[in-house]
Design a protein around this motif. Structure first.
Motif, PDB file in Angstrom:
ATOM      1  N   TYR A 163      20.481  92.936   5.835  1.00 55.11           N
ATOM      2  CA  TYR A 163      21.505  93.837   6.380  1.00 55.11           C
ATOM      3  C   TYR A 163      22.798  93.089   6.728  1.00 55.11           C
ATOM      4  N   LEU A 164      22.683  91.864   7.239  1.00 55.98           N
ATOM      5  CA  LEU A 164      23.896  91.092   7.544  1.00 55.98           C
ATOM      6  C   LEU A 164      24.641  90.688   6.271  1.00 55.98           C
ATOM      7  N   LEU A 165      23.906  90.269   5.261  1.00 51.67           N
ATOM      8  CA  LEU A 165      24.562  89.929   3.991  1.00 51.67           C
ATOM      9  C   LEU A 165      25.214  91.161   3.364  1.00 51.67           C
ATOM     10  N   SER A 166      24.564  92.292   3.486  1.00 55.83           N
ATOM     11  CA  SER A 166      25.142  93.536   2.976  1.00 55.83           C
ATOM     12  C   SER A 166      26.430  93.867   3.724  1.00 55.83           C
ATOM     13  N   PHE A 167      26.402  93.718   5.049  1.00 59.20           N
ATOM     14  CA  PHE A 167      27.592  93.991   5.856  1.00 59.20           C
ATOM     15  C   PHE A 167      28.728  93.027   5.503  1.00 59.20           C
ATOM     16  N   TYR A 168      28.389  91.763   5.312  1.00 62.18           N
ATOM     17  CA  TYR A 168      29.410  90.765   4.968  1.00 62.18           C
ATOM     18  C   TYR A 168      30.090  91.093   3.633  1.00 62.18           C
ATOM     19  N   GLN A 169      29.308  91.460   2.637  1.00 60.74           N
ATOM     20  CA  GLN A 169      29.881  91.811   1.335  1.00 60.74           C
ATOM     21  C   GLN A 169      30.747  93.070   1.445  1.00 60.74           C
ATOM     22  N   ALA A 170      30.298  94.045   2.260  1.00 65.15           N
ATOM     23  CA  ALA A 170      31.086  95.260   2.465  1.00 65.15           C
ATOM     24  C   ALA A 170      32.396  94.933   3.176  1.00 65.15           C
ATOM     25  N   LEU A 171      32.380  93.992   4.110  1.00 67.55           N
ATOM     26  CA  LEU A 171      33.607  93.579   4.808  1.00 67.55           C
ATOM     27  C   LEU A 171      34.591  92.930   3.836  1.00 67.55           C
ATOM     28  N   ILE A 172      34.103  92.054   2.958  1.00 68.44           N
ATOM     29  CA  ILE A 172      34.987  91.431   1.962  1.00 68.44           C
ATOM     30  C   ILE A 172      35.582  92.504   1.046  1.00 68.44           C
ATOM     31  N   ASN A 173      34.758  93.473   0.654  1.00 63.97           N
ATOM     32  CA  ASN A 173      35.239  94.572  -0.182  1.00 63.97           C
ATOM     33  C   ASN A 173      36.331  95.356   0.543  1.00 63.97           C
ATOM     34  N   PHE A 174      36.134  95.600   1.819  1.00 59.50           N
ATOM     35  CA  PHE A 174      37.129  96.320   2.624  1.00 59.50           C
ATOM     36  C   PHE A 174      38.435  95.527   2.700  1.00 59.50           C
ATOM     37  N   GLN A 175      38.340  94.225   2.900  1.00 64.38           N
ATOM     38  CA  GLN A 175      39.538  93.385   2.976  1.00 64.38           C
ATOM     39  C   GLN A 175      40.304  93.397   1.662  1.00 64.38           C
ATOM     40  N   ILE A 176      39.605  93.356   0.562  1.00 63.72           N
ATOM     41  CA  ILE A 176      40.281  93.390  -0.736  1.00 63.72           C
ATOM     42  C   ILE A 176      40.977  94.729  -0.938  1.00 63.72           C
ATOM     43  N   ARG A 177      40.305  95.816  -0.550  1.00 65.38           N
ATOM     44  CA  ARG A 177      40.917  97.149  -0.717  1.00 65.38           C
ATOM     45  C   ARG A 177      42.140  97.317   0.180  1.00 65.38           C
ATOM     46  N   MET A 178      42.098  96.780   1.402  1.00 68.07           N
ATOM     47  CA  MET A 178      43.220  96.912   2.335  1.00 68.07           C
ATOM     48  C   MET A 178      44.346  95.924   2.019  1.00 68.07           C
ATOM     49  N   GLY A 179      44.024  94.835   1.351  1.00 73.36           N
ATOM     50  CA  GLY A 179      45.035  93.839   1.011  1.00 73.36           C
ATOM     51  C   GLY A 179      45.417  92.962   2.186  1.00 73.36           C
ATOM     52  N   ARG A 180      44.521  92.814   3.139  1.00 79.44           N
ATOM     53  CA  ARG A 180      44.788  91.953   4.298  1.00 79.44           C
ATOM     54  C   ARG A 180      43.466  91.453   4.879  1.00 79.44           C
ATOM     55  N   ALA A 181      43.564  90.440   5.711  1.00 83.80           N
ATOM     56  CA  ALA A 181      42.372  89.858   6.332  1.00 83.80           C
ATOM     57  C   ALA A 181      42.013  90.675   7.568  1.00 83.80           C
ATOM     58  N   ALA A 182      41.161  91.675   7.392  1.00 84.76           N
ATOM     59  CA  ALA A 182      40.761  92.546   8.496  1.00 84.76           C
ATOM     60  C   ALA A 182      39.545  91.960   9.201  1.00 84.76           C
ATOM     61  N   SER A 183      39.434  92.211  10.508  1.00 85.78           N
ATOM     62  CA  SER A 183      38.277  91.734  11.260  1.00 85.78           C
ATOM     63  C   SER A 183      37.105  92.697  11.083  1.00 85.78           C
ATOM     64  N   TRP A 184      35.935  92.280  11.509  1.00 82.98           N
ATOM     65  CA  TRP A 184      34.756  93.126  11.362  1.00 82.98           C
ATOM     66  C   TRP A 184      34.843  94.351  12.269  1.00 82.98           C
ATOM     67  N   ALA A 190      36.937 101.748  11.064  1.00 82.53           N
ATOM     68  CA  ALA A 190      37.826 102.350  10.056  1.00 82.53           C
ATOM     69  C   ALA A 190      37.492 103.835   9.914  1.00 82.53           C
ATOM     70  N   GLU A 191      38.517 104.681   9.905  1.00 75.72           N
ATOM     71  CA  GLU A 191      38.291 106.119   9.831  1.00 75.72           C
ATOM     72  C   GLU A 191      38.008 106.560   8.389  1.00 75.72           C
ATOM     73  N   LYS A 192      38.556 105.834   7.435  1.00 74.98           N
ATOM     74  CA  LYS A 192      38.311 106.207   6.038  1.00 74.98           C
ATOM     75  C   LYS A 192      38.009 104.955   5.237  1.00 74.98           C
ATOM     76  N   GLU A 193      37.485 105.166   4.060  1.00 74.59           N
ATOM     77  CA  GLU A 193      37.142 104.067   3.134  1.00 74.59           C
ATOM     78  C   GLU A 193      36.191 103.055   3.744  1.00 74.59           C
TER      79      GLU A 193
END
Length: 197
Positions: A163-184, A190-193
């Motif tokens: 579950y932690l590895l899954s969350f980490y990969q989802a966080l990296i995916n979120f950062q790439i989609r947002m185009g910035r280094a977002a925190s966990w 996040a309200e969307k996406e």
């Protein structure tokens, strides 16, 4: 002669002989010094012509120069860290320059990484769910005399890992989609996406 006789009379017989031998040795050393100095003066005549021209020191200097030239020409390692601006937005130009690629190539790599992180996030989450189902199936079949708790403690590290590895990969995916280094925390609230894409 008179002094020598007086000295020999005053000194015991063994010491007088020892002193005489020491003086003879010193005289021999003095003669050999003179001989060595004169031999050194003409030793260059016995050397080869390469030694006359100082070929050994020329080779050492040439080797030093070639090593310095190689050190100068050697490419410096690039700074492979990802560049961000002050507001934590990805610096595409700086990162592309640091990696030695074009911005379009960097964007292609981002798209590939985005697909990869989404696939990994869903896959790891699925493996975690399968592990939970396996634990439930084994726990139902186990006698309830404390064996289920031991079983839960044995499965817990693996569940947490997936579950932690899954969350980490989802966080990296979120950062790439947002185009910035977002925190966990930003990702969780996040309200969307929220789901990896």
């Amino acid at each position: 002669m008179g002094d020598r006789e007086i000295t020999e009379q005053v000194l015991p017989p063994g010491e007088a002989d020892e002193r005489a031998r020491g003086q003879e040795r010193a005289a021999k050393r003095q003669r050999f010094k003179l001989l060595r100095r004169s031999a050194r003066g003409v030793s260059w005549l016995l050397a080869s012509p390469a030694e006359w021209f100082g070929l050994k020191s020329i080779r050492a200097g040439a080797s030093s120069i070639s090593q310095t030239y190689e050190d100068i020409r050697k490419p410096r390692p690039r700074d492979r860290r990802f560049k961000t601006q002050d507001n934590r937005v990805f610096d595409m130009v700086g990162t592309a320059f640091a990696y030695g690629i074009t911005i379009e190539e960097l964007e292609r790599r981002f798209a590939a990484r985005r697909r990869q992180t989404a696939l990994l996030a869903y896959g790891l989450f699925g493996l975690g769910c399968i592990l939970v189902l396996a634990w439930v199936w084994v726990a139902v079949r186990t006698v309830s005399d404390g064996g289920r708790i031991v079983l839960l403690l044995q499965f817990l590290p693996f569940l947490a890992l997936f579950y932690l590895l899954s969350f980490y990969q989802a966080l990296i995916n979120f950062q790439i989609r947002m185009g910035r280094a977002a925190s966990w925390l930003e990702y969780i609230f996040a309200e969307k996406e929220f789901l990896p894409q």
